[in-house]
Design a protein around this motif. Structure first.
Motif, PDB file in Angstrom:
ATOM      1  N   PHE A 143       0.850  -1.179   0.000  1.00 19.20           N
ATOM      2  CA  PHE A 143       0.000   0.000   0.000  1.00 19.20           C
ATOM      3  C   PHE A 143       0.897   1.243   0.000  1.00 19.20           C
ATOM      4  O   PHE A 143       1.701   1.426   0.907  1.00 19.20           O
ATOM      5  CB  PHE A 143      -0.892   0.034   1.245  1.00 19.20           C
ATOM      6  N   THR A 160       0.991   5.026   0.564  1.00 16.77           N
ATOM      7  CA  THR A 160       0.134   5.965   1.275  1.00 16.77           C
ATOM      8  C   THR A 160       0.910   7.204   1.681  1.00 16.77           C
ATOM      9  O   THR A 160       2.130   7.306   1.476  1.00 16.77           O
ATOM     10  CB  THR A 160      -0.465   5.319   2.542  1.00 16.77           C
ATOM     11  N   TYR A 188      -4.609   6.857   1.114  1.00 17.58           N
ATOM     12  CA  TYR A 188      -4.136   5.790   0.235  1.00 17.58           C
ATOM     13  C   TYR A 188      -4.066   6.298  -1.204  1.00 17.58           C
ATOM     14  O   TYR A 188      -4.985   6.966  -1.686  1.00 17.58           O
ATOM     15  CB  TYR A 188      -5.061   4.586   0.318  1.00 17.58           C
ATOM     16  N   GLN A 224      -2.099   0.649  -4.653  1.00 16.84           N
ATOM     17  CA  GLN A 224      -1.714  -0.599  -4.010  1.00 16.84           C
ATOM     18  C   GLN A 224      -1.307  -1.589  -5.089  1.00 16.84           C
ATOM     19  O   GLN A 224      -1.847  -1.604  -6.195  1.00 16.84           O
ATOM     20  CB  GLN A 224      -2.841  -1.180  -3.152  1.00 16.84           C
TER      21      GLN A 224
END
Length: 326
Positions: free
Chosen positions: A218, A220, A229, A232
């Motif tokens: 992820f 972020t 976010y 991913q």
């Protein structure tokens, strides 16, 4: 840290050194020690000349042996020897002490950013990167300038710089605590996280964060203690396949992998060329990942071209590869 910050740290150490009774009683020493602390604060970064060879050599070796345990002792000896040649009558022991402090401080503060150093060499080649201070930290730099202003106005340099360093020590502790809060927040949101990679930005409240679980990466950002976010990706270990194995023989990709702890990879066919691309996920900026390594191979798995380093557009990257792809 950046060169400018290391320079002002060298000057501030020269001011702090005036608290040393030996320096206060010798009219020649303040100048010699100031020269020693300024040079000592820069010496470990003399390996920047490696950029003249290529990025692979620079990435693999910068902040390596020049920031190692032996370097902490070797640099001061060179610096003190040079100063003694110019001013033989100077107190060499005092100059050696303060040049040692300058070199040590340089290496020590470099551990606190995301790039880090190999400060434990030759006992370990592991990169020590705490990721709590940006390469250029405005507070650290400008607090030095404020202290210099007070010095110029007539305040005692030793006491002024002592206050500065006490403030900076407190600042570093605060940044460590803030980073821990970011990591804890990420682990709260992802209890299954195996790694949390945090890189500071130039803003106090903003951190680049990559959260890795067993299956997902992820990408972020933590801003004001809130996680946002962006992308991913599936977490795919580097496979043992011919095209990847051939690419990994390239010095640019090898240097990238020796440095980057979190990345994604992809293989793309472009006509008769196969492109293997690795992207460091820690430095996302405006939707772009500027730190990359790319290897282009022909159908016989021979390397045609490669590159590693910082690029901010695909067009620039292709120019660096010197390959026209369709």
């Amino acid at each position: 840290m950046d060169t400018g910050t290391h320079v002002v740290m060298g000057i501030s150490l020269g001011g702090l050194a005036t608290l040393d009774p030996t320096i206060a009683s010798d009219p020649l020493l303040p100048t010699s020690v100031m020269i020693a602390t300024i040079i000592g604060s820069q010496a470990p970064d003399f390996d920047t000349v490696l950029k003249l060879r290529n990025n692979a050599v620079y990435i693999r070796n910068h902040r390596g042996i020049t920031h190692s345990i032996p370097a902490i002792f070797i640099w001061p000896l060179f610096i003190t020897g040079g100063i003694i040649l110019l001013t033989p009558e100077t107190n060499w022991l005092t100059v050696l002490l303060w040049s040692f402090i300058a070199v040590f401080l340089h290496i020590f503060v470099d551990i606190f950013n995301a790039y880090g150093t190999q400060a434990l060499r030759p006992f370990s080649n592991k990169w020590l990167a705490l990721g709590v201070i940006n390469i250029f930290d405005p507070f650290i730099f400008f607090s030095h300038l404020v202290a210099f202003a007070f010095w110029a106005l007539g305040l005692p340099p030793g006491r002024t710089m002592l206050v500065l360093y006490l403030v900076l020590v407190s600042y570093y502790f605060w940044r460590i605590i803030e980073k821990r809060r970011v990591v804890q927040l990420a682990k709260t949101l992802h209890p299954d996280a195996t790694h949390v990679f945090v890189s500071p930005s130039i803003r106090w409240s903003q951190w680049h964060v990559v959260i890795r679980t067993r299956d997902v990466l992820f990408v972020t950002e933590c801003k004001n203690h809130q996680i946002e976010y962006f992308e991913q990706y599936s977490f795919d270990p580097i496979p043992n396949i011919p095209i990847i194995n051939a690419a990994r023989k390239d010095s640019n990709l090898s240097a990238f992998l020796s440095f980057s702890p979190t990345y994604r990879w992809e293989v793309e066919e472009k006509g008769e060329i196969t492109e293997v691309r690795f992207v460091d996920l820690r430095y996302r900026s405006k939707g772009h990942y500027p730190f990359v390594a790319i290897v282009q191979l022909d159908q016989n798995l021979s390397i045609i071209s490669s590159y590693t380093g910082w690029v901010f557009s695909e067009e620039t990257l292709q120019k660096k590869l010197n390959i026209v792809t369709e």
